[in-house]
Scaffold this motif. Structure first.
Motif, short mmCIF file in Angstrom:
data_model
loop_
_atom_site.label_atom_id
_atom_site.label_comp_id
_atom_site.label_asym_id
_atom_site.label_seq_id
_atom_site.Cartn_x
_atom_site.Cartn_y
_atom_site.Cartn_z
N GLU A 90 -9.74 -12.08 -42.91
CA GLU A 90 -10.61 -10.94 -43.20
C GLU A 90 -11.29 -11.10 -44.55
OE1 GLU A 90 -8.00 -7.62 -43.00
OE2 GLU A 90 -7.80 -7.66 -40.81
N SER A 91 -10.53 -11.59 -45.53
CA SER A 91 -11.10 -11.73 -46.87
C SER A 91 -12.14 -12.85 -46.93
CB SER A 91 -9.97 -12.01 -47.88
OG SER A 91 -10.47 -12.08 -49.20
N LEU A 126 -4.67 -22.50 -47.52
CA LEU A 126 -4.71 -21.23 -46.78
C LEU A 126 -5.94 -21.18 -45.88
CD1 LEU A 126 -3.69 -18.37 -46.23
CD2 LEU A 126 -4.84 -17.62 -48.33
N LEU A 127 -7.09 -21.60 -46.41
CA LEU A 127 -8.29 -21.64 -45.58
C LEU A 127 -8.10 -22.60 -44.41
CD1 LEU A 127 -11.25 -20.85 -45.06
CD2 LEU A 127 -11.91 -22.79 -46.54
N GLY A 128 -7.45 -23.74 -44.67
CA GLY A 128 -7.20 -24.70 -43.60
C GLY A 128 -6.34 -24.11 -42.49
N ALA A 129 -5.34 -23.31 -42.88
CA ALA A 129 -4.48 -22.68 -41.88
C ALA A 129 -5.24 -21.62 -41.08
CB ALA A 129 -3.27 -22.04 -42.56
N VAL A 130 -6.12 -20.87 -41.74
CA VAL A 130 -6.97 -19.91 -41.03
C VAL A 130 -7.87 -20.66 -40.04
CG1 VAL A 130 -8.87 -18.26 -41.29
CG2 VAL A 130 -6.94 -18.21 -42.88
N MET A 131 -8.39 -21.78 -40.48
CA MET A 131 -9.24 -22.60 -39.62
C MET A 131 -8.45 -23.13 -38.42
SD MET A 131 -11.67 -25.82 -40.71
CE MET A 131 -10.29 -26.80 -41.33
N ASP A 132 -7.21 -23.55 -38.64
CA ASP A 132 -6.37 -24.01 -37.55
C ASP A 132 -6.17 -22.91 -36.51
OD1 ASP A 132 -6.05 -26.48 -38.75
OD2 ASP A 132 -4.13 -25.98 -39.68
N GLU A 133 -5.91 -21.69 -36.97
CA GLU A 133 -5.73 -20.56 -36.06
C GLU A 133 -7.00 -20.31 -35.26
OE1 GLU A 133 -3.28 -18.36 -35.37
OE2 GLU A 133 -1.76 -19.27 -36.62
N PHE A 134 -8.12 -20.33 -35.93
CA PHE A 134 -9.41 -20.06 -35.29
C PHE A 134 -9.67 -21.08 -34.18
CE2 PHE A 134 -13.95 -20.87 -34.90
CZ PHE A 134 -14.48 -19.60 -34.74
N TYR A 135 -9.51 -22.36 -34.50
CA TYR A 135 -9.83 -23.39 -33.52
C TYR A 135 -8.76 -23.49 -32.42
CZ TYR A 135 -13.98 -25.26 -35.74
OH TYR A 135 -15.26 -25.42 -36.23
N ASP A 170 -18.24 -14.23 -35.44
CA ASP A 170 -17.48 -14.80 -36.56
C ASP A 170 -18.29 -15.77 -37.40
OD1 ASP A 170 -14.99 -13.50 -35.99
OD2 ASP A 170 -14.68 -14.89 -34.33
N TRP A 171 -19.62 -15.61 -37.41
CA TRP A 171 -20.42 -16.57 -38.15
C TRP A 171 -20.07 -16.60 -39.64
CZ3 TRP A 171 -22.70 -20.85 -37.47
CH2 TRP A 171 -23.56 -21.35 -38.44
N ASP A 172 -19.76 -15.46 -40.21
CA ASP A 172 -19.40 -15.43 -41.63
C ASP A 172 -18.19 -16.31 -41.90
OD1 ASP A 172 -21.45 -13.70 -42.25
OD2 ASP A 172 -20.24 -11.90 -42.02
N LEU A 173 -17.24 -16.33 -41.00
CA LEU A 173 -16.06 -17.16 -41.18
C LEU A 173 -16.36 -18.62 -40.86
CD1 LEU A 173 -13.06 -17.07 -41.91
CD2 LEU A 173 -12.54 -16.65 -39.48
N ILE A 174 -17.12 -18.86 -39.80
CA ILE A 174 -17.51 -20.23 -39.44
C ILE A 174 -18.29 -20.87 -40.57
CG2 ILE A 174 -18.91 -21.61 -37.85
CD1 ILE A 174 -18.26 -19.50 -35.69
N ARG A 175 -19.16 -20.09 -41.21
CA ARG A 175 -19.95 -20.61 -42.34
C ARG A 175 -19.05 -21.05 -43.49
NH1 ARG A 175 -23.32 -16.35 -43.40
NH2 ARG A 175 -21.73 -15.48 -44.77
#
Length: 309
Positions: A90-91, A126-135, A170-175
């Motif tokens: 979210e952040s 932390l960003l990498g783990a969020v990315m792992d969850e997303f993908y 989720d473009w803001d997060l993908i960006r």
């Protein structure tokens, strides 16, 4: 055990093209889809036996086993990890990478910064783990679509539509993922991002090859180029709407696919073309008082040029 046999022993999953999410029908106390359980992110499967006969599990077998393993009740640490990931996503989505701080995330959850670092090591981790969850969720959706009933073109369209929907939402997060991986200073994050994209787009690549074999897509064009055209076009469309409060990507993504298959749609089967020619001939022969006759060298009985079929 074969992959089909393995799937029969696992909980059935369902996907929704309207939500762009895949949900395993397995209880999950973390609030996250079971297929994206944090256990997936930490497991070392080097010593796990392979069902495919090789030294390691195939991607499909690994994912199916992860879904089965995720049905176990999560530990307190796993629940804490899931909570951190949810607030971090979210952040990052709202504030971007630079304006997101580990301190603000920890404060909002009510834990110490040290707990966050204990789980993820750094903000980049932390960003990498969020990315792992997303993908993981994205790939689960794609696996279901690719393996669903229907012709290859419809499955390909559904895959593209699912990605376009996620881009809208989720473009803001993908960006953030894309910018930090491409232009950041963490080579591990860049490697993880590239591997996620390779694994995800491989499903599209396989369908593109099927469509080329069926004549739906031109087989003279390399499948990788067709894949890059589709994803590059969607990214370009998204960037063009970057500041728009309501992104509209799905319709344009479908138009991109229409362009690629237009040559196929514009060439009806030979039987259909012959039928149209016959109808035109019937209409020409029945024109006027019925005295029109087709003569040699394309002339009618009255000396005028015959209408081409």
């Amino acid at each position: 055990m074969s992959v089909p046999a393995l799937k029969q022993r696992l909980p059935r999953r369902r996907w929704s093209i309207t939500t762009g999410s895949a949900r395993a029908i397995v209880p999950s106390r973390s609030g996250l889809p079971s297929c994206t359980s944090p256990s997936i992110l930490r497991r070392n499967d080097a010593d796990r036996p392979s069902h495919s006969g090789s030294g390691r599990l195939s991607e499909t077998e690994q994912w199916e086993l992860d879904v089965a393993d995720s049905s176990k009740p999560p530990t307190k640490g796993a629940r804490t990890r899931a909570t951190i990931l949810r607030h971090a996503a979210e952040s990052f989505r709202r504030d971007g990478y630079d304006d997101t701080t580990v301190a603000s995330i920890a404060q909002k959850i009510g834990i110490s910064e040290g707990t966050v670092f204990q789980h993820f090591g750094s903000k980049s981790g932390l960003l990498g783990a969020v990315m792992d969850e997303f993908y993981a969720e994205l790939h689960a959706t794609a696996l279901d679509i690719a393996g669903s009933p229907g012709d290859a073109e419809q499955r390909f369209r559904n895959l593209i539509d699912a990605w376009a929907l996620r881009a809208e939402r989720d473009w803001d997060l993908i960006r953030v993922f894309t910018q930090r991986a491409r232009y950041g200073t963490d080579p591990e994050l860049d490697a993880r991002w590239k591997e996620h994209n390779r694994r995800y787009t491989r499903l599209h690549f396989d369908l593109i090859e099927q469509l080329q074999a069926q004549g739906v897509l031109k087989d003279q064009v390399p499948p990788a180029l067709i894949r890059d055209i589709v994803f590059g076009a969607i990214e370009h469309i998204a960037l063009g709407q970057d500041l728009s409060p309501h992104m509209e990507i799905r319709e344009k993504a479908n138009q991109v696919v229409d362009v690629l298959v237009a040559h196929h749609a514009g060439q009806p089967p030979i039987d259909g073309r012959l039928e149209r020619i016959e109808r035109k001939l019937d209409a020409a022969l029945g024109h006027g008082d019925g005295s029109v006759k087709v003569m040699p060298e394309g002339r009618t009985g009255d000396g005028s040029a015959a209408e081409r079929a």
